[in-house]
Write a protein that holds these residues in place. Structure first.
Motif, PDB file in Angstrom:
ATOM      1  N   VAL A  23       0.836  -1.205   0.000  1.00  0.00           N
ATOM      2  CA  VAL A  23       0.000   0.000   0.000  1.00  0.00           C
ATOM      3  C   VAL A  23       0.869   1.252   0.000  1.00  0.00           C
ATOM      4  N   ALA A  24       1.885   1.266   0.846  1.00  0.00           N
ATOM      5  CA  ALA A  24       2.774   2.420   0.900  1.00  0.00           C
ATOM      6  C   ALA A  24       3.517   2.616  -0.419  1.00  0.00           C
ATOM      7  N   LEU A  25       3.940   1.524  -1.028  1.00  0.00           N
ATOM      8  CA  LEU A  25       4.655   1.607  -2.309  1.00  0.00           C
ATOM      9  C   LEU A  25       3.776   2.239  -3.380  1.00  0.00           C
ATOM     10  N   LEU A  75       4.526   5.075  -6.213  1.00  0.00           N
ATOM     11  CA  LEU A  75       4.089   4.734  -7.565  1.00  0.00           C
ATOM     12  C   LEU A  75       2.634   5.141  -7.799  1.00  0.00           C
ATOM     13  N   PRO A  76       2.291   6.411  -7.565  1.00  0.00           N
ATOM     14  CA  PRO A  76       0.892   6.821  -7.754  1.00  0.00           C
ATOM     15  C   PRO A  76       0.442   6.685  -9.208  1.00  0.00           C
ATOM     16  N   GLU A  77       1.400   6.694 -10.157  1.00  0.00           N
ATOM     17  CA  GLU A  77       1.019   6.529 -11.558  1.00  0.00           C
ATOM     18  C   GLU A  77       0.422   5.151 -11.817  1.00  0.00           C
ATOM     19  N   LEU A  78       0.833   4.150 -11.038  1.00  0.00           N
ATOM     20  CA  LEU A  78       0.237   2.816 -11.151  1.00  0.00           C
ATOM     21  C   LEU A  78      -1.109   2.770 -10.441  1.00  0.00           C
ATOM     22  N   GLU A  79      -1.163   3.349  -9.268  1.00  0.00           N
ATOM     23  CA  GLU A  79      -2.424   3.345  -8.524  1.00  0.00           C
ATOM     24  C   GLU A  79      -3.537   4.000  -9.332  1.00  0.00           C
ATOM     25  N   ASN A  80      -3.221   5.061 -10.061  1.00  0.00           N
ATOM     26  CA  ASN A  80      -4.232   5.779 -10.836  1.00  0.00           C
ATOM     27  C   ASN A  80      -4.759   4.964 -12.016  1.00  0.00           C
ATOM     28  N   ALA A 116      -7.551  -4.292   1.741  1.00  0.00           N
ATOM     29  CA  ALA A 116      -7.699  -3.645   0.440  1.00  0.00           C
ATOM     30  C   ALA A 116      -8.955  -2.778   0.386  1.00  0.00           C
ATOM     31  N   LEU A 117     -10.028  -3.234   1.007  1.00  0.00           N
ATOM     32  CA  LEU A 117     -11.242  -2.427   1.054  1.00  0.00           C
ATOM     33  C   LEU A 117     -10.999  -1.118   1.799  1.00  0.00           C
ATOM     34  N   GLU A 118     -10.174  -1.178   2.832  1.00  0.00           N
ATOM     35  CA  GLU A 118      -9.873   0.027   3.609  1.00  0.00           C
ATOM     36  C   GLU A 118      -8.918   0.941   2.853  1.00  0.00           C
TER      37      GLU A 118
END
Length: 403
Positions: free
Chosen positions: A72-74, A79-84, A135-137
Motif C-alpha cells: 500500500v505504501a509503495l 508509484l501513484p502513476e500505477l495506482e491511478n 484492500a477495502l480500507e
C-alpha cells in the motif's frame, strides 16, 4: 492486446503473499512481488518494477499484513502513476465451498461466505480475508473481486466429489471433495492446449501443481473431473507441511490413545507433517534436495515419499481421462525441480514415460515446453500464471461480462 488499465492481484498462500499490478488483456506486469517464508524465522520480500529487482529481509515472524502494508505504501507514496491506472483488485480465495462456481464481486455476503469456509482452509482463507479487508480500507474506490480455487472444480461429477459416508452428511452439511489451486489448473490446461496445438475441448490434461501446497487435477476438455485435495487442502499429495492422504483411524488413535486434542491434531496435520515432518529438517524442497545430495537420510526419504505419491496420482488419473494428452508440471517445485520431475517420470515407466534429461534440466525459471523423449507420452513444464487468470476475471466482472 494491451490496455492502460491495470488490476492489482493479491494471491495469499499458506506461507506467501504474491502481488502484481498487471494488464488484464496482455498479462504484462508493471509491478510484481512476493513475500515468502512468512510467519517463519526468515521471511523475505522481493519485488520488481521497470526491470529492476529489489529485495529485503523482513523481521522474524513477519506475516501477510506486513507485506500488504508495504505494498500500500509503495503504490500510494512512490508509484501513484500505477495506482491511478487500477480498475479493480482481484483476490485469490482458496475455499468458497458450494457457494461459488465462478468469480464474484465482493460484498458483505461474499465476505461472510468466505469466513464460513475458513475452517475448511485454515492456512489460506484467513490471510485471504485479511487481504480483502485491508484492500477495502486502503482502496475503497475500487471494485474488489474474489476468484475461488474451488470454483474450477465445481464441474466434478457426483461420483468424484462424494465421500462414501452417509449421504445425509452431504445433503445437510455439504461434506464433499472441493479441490483447490483451481486458477492454476485452469491456466495450465488452457496453455497446454495451445502448446499441443489442439482445441481445448479435445485436450485431456493431468495437471500437477507442486508447491508448499500441492494438488493434482484431471482435466477433460477444459473441465476438472477429478482432483486430489478434498473438503480441505489436507487430502492428497505429500506437501510442505501437510501429509496428504492418511488413514482416518490414525487420527482417532492420536486422540484416544495418545491424548492429542483436536487443536493439537490440527496443528500436526497442517504445520508439522509432509516434507518437514518426514525430513525433520525443512519444508523447502530446494533445501531438501541439497541435503539429500549430501546424504541426509530424512531429506532423501521425504523426497522419495513426495515423488511416489505424485506418480501414483498421475497413474490413477488415467482412469477418468482414458486418453491423456499431456502431464503438466507447474508451481514452484513443478516448474523448477528437474530432479523431482525426472524421478516421477521414472516411476511412470510402465505407462511409457521417458524423460529427456537434457530438456528437463533446461526447464527452470520460467521456461516452458516438453521434457520427454520423442517416443514417450508427453510431459510438459508450464509456469503457472494464477495472477493473470485473476486479473482477467476481475476485468470481465468490472466490464459487466461474467467470466
Amino acid at each position: 492486446m494491451s490496455s492502460d488499465n491495470l488490476v492489482l492481484v493479491l494471491n495469499s498462500g499458506s506461507s506467501s503473499l504474491k502481488f502484481a499490478a498487471l494488464d488484464p488483456e496482455s498479462g504484462h506486469e508493471s509491478l510484481s512481488g512476493i513475500g515468502d517464508a512468512l510467519d517463519g524465522p526468515k521471511p523475505s520480500l522481493e519485488w520488481k518494477y521497470r526491470g529492476r529487482r529489489h529485495a529485503r529481509q523482513l523481521e522474524p515472524g513477519a506475516g501477510h499484513s506486513a507485506v500488504f502494508s508495504f505494498l500500500v505504501a509503495l503504490l500510494q507514496e512512490e508509484l501513484p502513476e500505477l495506482e491511478n491506472r487500477l480498475i479493480a483488485i482481484g483476490h485469490r480465495v482458496v475455499h468458497g465451498g458450494e457457494h461459488f462456481s465462478h468469480s464474484v464481486l465482493i460484498d458483505r455476503k461474499v465476505i461472510d461466505a468466505i469466513k464460513e469456509c475458513a475452517s475448511l482452509a485454515p492456512l489460506h482463507n484467513p490471510p485471504g480475508l485479511l487481504g480483502i479487508r485491508a484492500a477495502l480500507e486502503a482502496f475503497p474506490q475500487l471494485p474488489q473481486v474474489a476468484v475461488f480455487d474451488t470454483a474450477f472444480h465445481q464441474t466434478l461429477p457426483e461420483h468424484a466429489y462424494l465421500y462414501a459416508l452417509p449421504y445425509s452428511l452431504y445433503r445437510e452439511h455439504r461434506l464433499r471433495r472441493y479441490g483447490m489451486h483451481g486458477s492454476s489448473h485452469r491456466f495450465v490446461s488452457e496453455r497446454a492446449a495451445e502448446l499441443l496445438g489442439t482445441p481445448l475441448e479435445e485436450t485431456n490434461i493431468i495437471s500437477a501443481h507442486l508447491g508448499n501446497g500441492a494438488s493434482m487435477s484431471a482435466i477433460k476438455g477444459g473441465a476438472s473431473i477429478d482432483t486430489s485435495m478434498g473438503l480441505t487442502p489436507l487430502e492428497g499429495l505429500v506437501m510442505g507441511t501437510r501429509g496428504g492422504d492418511v488413514d482416518p483411524g490414525l487420527l482417532m488413535h492420536l486422540g484416544e490413545s495418545l491424548g492429542y486434542s483436536l487443536e493439537r491434531i490440527n496443528q500436526l496435520l497442517n504445520r508439522e507433517s509432509g516434507l518437514l515432518g518426514i525430513s525433520e529438517l525443512s519444508n523447502d524442497c530446494r533445501e531438501l534436495e541439497r541435503a539429500a545430495a549430501e546424504g541426509h537420510r530424512g531429506a532423501q526419504l521425504a523426497l522419495e515419499l513426495f515423488c511416489y505419491r505424485l506418480a501414483k496420482y498421475v497413474a490413477a488419473y488415467t482412469v477418468p481421462l482414458r486418453r491423456v494428452s499431456a502431464v503438466v508440471f507447474t508451481g514452484g517445485i513443478g516448474e523448477n525441480s528437474s530432479w523431482i520431475r525426472e524421478r516421477v517420470l521414472q516411476r511412470l515407466g510402465a505407462l511409457g514415460y521417458r524423460a529427456d534429461t537434457e530438456l528437463n534440466a533446461r526447464m527452470r525459471f520460467g521456461a516452458e515446453g516438453a521434457i520427454t523423449l520423442a517416443d514417450s507420452p508427453i510431459a510438459l513444464v508450464i509456469p503457472t500464471n494464477e495472477e493473470w487468470v485473476i486479473a482477467r476475471d476481475a476485468a470481465e466482472i468490472v466490464a459487466g461480462r461474467a467470466p
